[in-house]
Design an enzyme around this catalytic site. Structure first.
Site, PDB file in Angstrom:
ATOM      1  CB  ALA A  11     -20.870 -28.812  32.720  1.00 22.11           C
ATOM      2  NE  ARG A  16     -26.110 -15.149  38.029  1.00 23.12           N
ATOM      3  CZ  ARG A  16     -26.106 -14.416  36.872  1.00 23.12           C
ATOM      4  NH1 ARG A  16     -26.685 -13.329  36.622  1.00 23.12           N
ATOM      5  NH2 ARG A  16     -25.511 -14.958  35.909  1.00 23.12           N
ATOM      6  N   GLY A 140     -21.451 -11.191  26.490  1.00 25.91           N
ATOM      7  CA  GLY A 140     -20.220 -11.015  25.677  1.00 25.91           C
ATOM      8  C   GLY A 140     -20.652 -10.132  24.391  1.00 25.91           C
ATOM      9  CG  ASN A 170     -21.793 -14.969  21.940  1.00 28.63           C
ATOM     10  OD1 ASN A 170     -22.271 -15.662  21.197  1.00 28.63           O
ATOM     11  ND2 ASN A 170     -20.755 -15.500  22.854  1.00 28.63           N
ATOM     12  CG  ASN A 228     -28.225 -16.388  33.843  1.00 29.90           C
ATOM     13  OD1 ASN A 228     -27.593 -17.552  33.817  1.00 29.90           O
ATOM     14  ND2 ASN A 228     -27.827 -15.596  33.172  1.00 29.90           N
ATOM     15  CG  ASN A 377     -78.397 -44.645  39.077  1.00 33.19           C
ATOM     16  OD1 ASN A 377     -78.053 -43.633  38.424  1.00 33.19           O
ATOM     17  ND2 ASN A 377     -78.742 -44.575  40.508  1.00 33.19           N
ATOM     18  CB  ALA A 423     -81.452 -47.162  50.215  1.00 26.73           C
TER      19      ALA A 423
HETATM   20  C1  UD1 Z   1     -21.388 -17.039  27.550  1.00 24.03           C
HETATM   21  C2  UD1 Z   1     -20.208 -16.562  26.597  1.00 24.03           C
HETATM   22  C3  UD1 Z   1     -20.842 -15.185  26.245  1.00 24.03           C
HETATM   23  C4  UD1 Z   1     -22.293 -15.125  26.022  1.00 24.03           C
HETATM   24  C5  UD1 Z   1     -23.221 -15.690  26.885  1.00 24.03           C
HETATM   25  C6  UD1 Z   1     -24.646 -15.971  26.397  1.00 24.03           C
HETATM   26  C7  UD1 Z   1     -18.171 -17.327  26.664  1.00 24.03           C
HETATM   27  C8  UD1 Z   1     -17.030 -17.322  27.212  1.00 24.03           C
HETATM   28  N1  UD1 Z   1     -19.170 -16.343  27.033  1.00 24.03           N
HETATM   29  O1  UD1 Z   1     -21.081 -16.355  28.767  1.00 24.03           O
HETATM   30  O2  UD1 Z   1     -20.181 -14.386  25.329  1.00 24.03           O
HETATM   31  O3  UD1 Z   1     -22.741 -13.814  25.863  1.00 24.03           O
HETATM   32  O4  UD1 Z   1     -22.751 -17.051  26.975  1.00 24.03           O
HETATM   33  O5  UD1 Z   1     -25.397 -16.589  27.552  1.00 24.03           O
HETATM   34  O6  UD1 Z   1     -18.446 -18.404  26.392  1.00 24.03           O
HETATM   35  N2  UD1 Z   1     -20.836 -24.132  30.882  1.00 24.03           N
HETATM   36  C9  UD1 Z   1     -20.310 -25.274  30.966  1.00 24.03           C
HETATM   37  N3  UD1 Z   1     -19.020 -25.481  31.490  1.00 24.03           N
HETATM   38  C10 UD1 Z   1     -18.144 -24.454  31.675  1.00 24.03           C
HETATM   39  C11 UD1 Z   1     -18.823 -23.009  31.669  1.00 24.03           C
HETATM   40  C12 UD1 Z   1     -19.887 -23.081  31.010  1.00 24.03           C
HETATM   41  O7  UD1 Z   1     -21.001 -26.320  30.744  1.00 24.03           O
HETATM   42  O8  UD1 Z   1     -17.165 -24.923  32.184  1.00 24.03           O
HETATM   43  C13 UD1 Z   1     -22.398 -23.877  30.205  1.00 24.03           C
HETATM   44  C14 UD1 Z   1     -23.161 -23.383  31.455  1.00 24.03           C
HETATM   45  O9  UD1 Z   1     -23.455 -24.294  32.319  1.00 24.03           O
HETATM   46  C15 UD1 Z   1     -23.972 -22.607  30.590  1.00 24.03           C
HETATM   47  C16 UD1 Z   1     -23.349 -22.172  29.424  1.00 24.03           C
HETATM   48  O10 UD1 Z   1     -22.162 -22.971  29.316  1.00 24.03           O
HETATM   49  O11 UD1 Z   1     -25.101 -23.570  30.243  1.00 24.03           O
HETATM   50  C17 UD1 Z   1     -22.901 -20.700  29.346  1.00 24.03           C
HETATM   51  O12 UD1 Z   1     -22.068 -20.387  30.483  1.00 24.03           O
HETATM   52  P1  UD1 Z   1     -22.093 -19.111  31.334  1.00 24.03           P
HETATM   53  O13 UD1 Z   1     -21.038 -19.692  32.242  1.00 24.03           O
HETATM   54  O14 UD1 Z   1     -23.546 -18.728  31.782  1.00 24.03           O
HETATM   55  O15 UD1 Z   1     -21.244 -18.204  30.267  1.00 24.03           O
HETATM   56  P2  UD1 Z   1     -21.747 -16.857  30.408  1.00 24.03           P
HETATM   57  O16 UD1 Z   1     -20.633 -16.128  31.233  1.00 24.03           O
HETATM   58  O17 UD1 Z   1     -22.934 -16.282  30.275  1.00 24.03           O
HETATM   59 CA    CA Z   2     -25.034 -17.401  31.113  1.00 17.32          CA
END
Ligand code: UD1
Ligand code: CA
Length: 455
Positions: A11, A16, A140, A170, A228, A377, A423
């Site tokens: 979502a 970036r 994370g 994570n 990203n 041809n 031709a």
């Molecule tokens: C998240 C993890 C983090 C992990 C990392 C790996 C959490 C709180 N943290 O962090 O531990 O190391 O992913 O990439 O989960 N998204 C939604 N709706 C939202 C927020 C995010 O759909 O409200 C989706 C984003 O589009 C994305 C994914 O979830 O595809 C991860 O979201 P992002 O904000 O990138 O999480 P990170 O802060 O990177």
């Molecule tokens: Ca991410």
């Protein structure tokens, strides 16, 4: 194969990327990132895929189509909140939910299959896919207790210096038992630095409840690379491309120079075909065996039979048979069909036409909206005049016709079987079979004309 439901988080805007296009629709290996994730999940045994969309939701749905179900997260309040949006879609489901992110296009079905197997084998309520990184950056951190069991996941913004020093991260990919997950999500708070509902907090909640939390560590941290930025997009492109080339080489295709060969994930090539440098093979292109493709060739959504040669050329949405020769400098436009043994070469453009078996269009021609039989041809410089300024018309050239150089065939027109065109003719009327068609001014020589005019 046992089955699970995949929930894919997609979502976010992907700020970036600096793009109007939702991040997960940026392409890697010729397909949107999200399509790669969904394909890996399906191959690993996902019975259903539910994708959580928000930013650019309509565009994502349109691009992905039936490969997933979709639920909307109107406001991006965090990853935990995102999974909650799938609650209605999950209903009373009592099995395993695999949570993935839409921006990790390098995932393989093999890794996801191993994650699911580890989760089942452990009988865990949650299993986290982790990775070890020299530079864990903004990921994370996975915090383990003294016995080495996962205790919690802490976001880097909320982490203490000691926690930041942990290099196990994570990946954002997990298996959860569905009902305990939904129960835990209902109890999430957004009491953290980012004011978000963190999915990662579910891990600590499970541990506090005494539920089993397990982890699987991916050996290759490139597989879980999250994209990203455009820099990371280019990195992923390179890795995926290399993977595809290695797959092809392992199956018997010669890639002369992997560094200058670009083959989309969906392309198939049979053994003993050689791909020469500076070649782009895109979309649903399929190539048979014993072909020579390139150098400097681009094929998009094009099918090639066996033992066909194509070099210095561009073809899109075409079908080319066996033993065909194409090039150099040929443009084959959509709906062109070249039958077995055809030869097309040297500065020729063909559009929406069929070239029959063993027919030749060897030099400097435009063939458009034409049905050409076998053994024809086409002389150098022949043009089908298919457009009268308002409408397109078809030209029919029957079997074994011989078209002299520099002929205009003004459509609609039929050149009969076995006929011969002089031709330089501009043919506006049908030519019967076995006839000679000539349409040009007769030549006149005026003796001594030059000397007289010297004055
Ligand atoms: C998240 C993890 C983090 C992990 C990392 C790996 C959490 C709180 N943290 O962090 O531990 O190391 O992913 O990439 O989960 N998204 C939604 N709706 C939202 C927020 C995010 O759909 O409200 C989706 C984003 O589009 C994305 C994914 O979830 O595809 C991860 O979201 P992002 O904000 O990138 O999480 P990170 O802060 O990177
Ligand atoms: Ca991410």
């Amino acid at each position: 194969m046992a089955e699970f439901v995949a929930v894919v988080l997609a979502a976010g805007k992907g700020t970036r990327m600096k793009s109007a296009l939702p991040k997960v629709l940026h392409q890697v290996g010729g397909e949107p990132m999200l399509a790669h994730v969904l394909a890996a999940a399906r191959q690993a045994g996902a019975a259903r895929c539910v994708t959580v969309i928000g930013f650019g939701a309509a565009a994502v749905e349109a691009a992905i189509g039936p490969a997933s179900e979709f639920v909307i997260q109107a406001e991006q309040l965090g990853t935990g909140h995102a999974v909650m949006q799938a609650q209605a879609a999950l209903g009373g489901y009592a099995g395993t939910v695999m949570v993935l992110c839409g921006d990790t296009p390098l995932l393989t079905a093999d890794l996801l299959g191993r994650l699911y197997a580890a989760h089942r084998e452990a009988g865990a309520a949650a299993t986290v896919l982790t990775a070890r990184m020299d530079d864990p950056g903004a990921y994370g951190r996975v915090i383990r207790d003294r016995a080495g069991r996962v205790a919690k996941i802490i976001e880097h913004k909320d982490a203490s210096p000691a926690e930041l020093a942990v290099n196990e991260i994570n990946t954002g990919i997990y298996c959860f038992e569905c009902q305990p997950l939904l129960a835990a999500l209902a109890g999430l708070t957004c009491d953290n630095k980012q004011g978000e509902y963190y999915l990662t907090d579910v891990v600590g909640m499970f541990v506090a409840q005494g539920a089993k939390v397990w982890a699987l560590t991916a050996e290759d941290d490139r597989e879980t690379l999250g994209i990203n930025s455009r820099r990371q997009l280019a990195e992923a492109e390179k890795i995926l491309r290399r993977r595809k080339l290695e797959e092809l080489m392992d199956s018997g295709v010669t890639i002369m120079d992997p560094d200058s060969t670009f083959i989309d994930a969906g392309v198939s090539i049979a053994a003993d075909t050689v791909v020469y440098p500076f070649t782009w093979l895109e979309g649903a292109t399929r190539i048979g065996s014993g072909c020579a493709v390139g150098p400097n060739t681009r094929l998009a959504d094009t099918v090639l039979g066996d033992n066909t040669t194509i070099h210095f050329s561009y073809a899109h949405e075409c079908t080319v048979g066996n033993g065909v020769t194409v090039g150099p400098y040929v443009h084959l436009r959509p709906a062109t069909v070249l039958a077995d043994g055809a030869k097309v070469g040297n500065f020729v453009e063909i559009k929406n036409s069929t070239v029959g078996r063993d027919s030749k269009v060897p030099h400097l021609s435009y063939i458009g909206d034409t049905d050409m039989g076998a053994g024809v041809n086409i002389g150098s410089g022949t043009i089908t005049v298919n457009y009268d300024g308002k409408k397109k018309h078809r030209t029919v050239i029957e079997d074994d016709a011989f078209i002299g150089c520099n002929t205009n065939l003004v459509a609609p027109v039929t050149v009969g079987r076995g006929s011969f065109i002089g031709a330089g003719s501009t043919i506006t009327k049908d030519v019967p079979p076995d006839a000679l068609g000539v349409a040009r001014a007769r030549q006149a020589n005026i003796e001594g004309w030059v000397i007289k005019h010297k004055g």
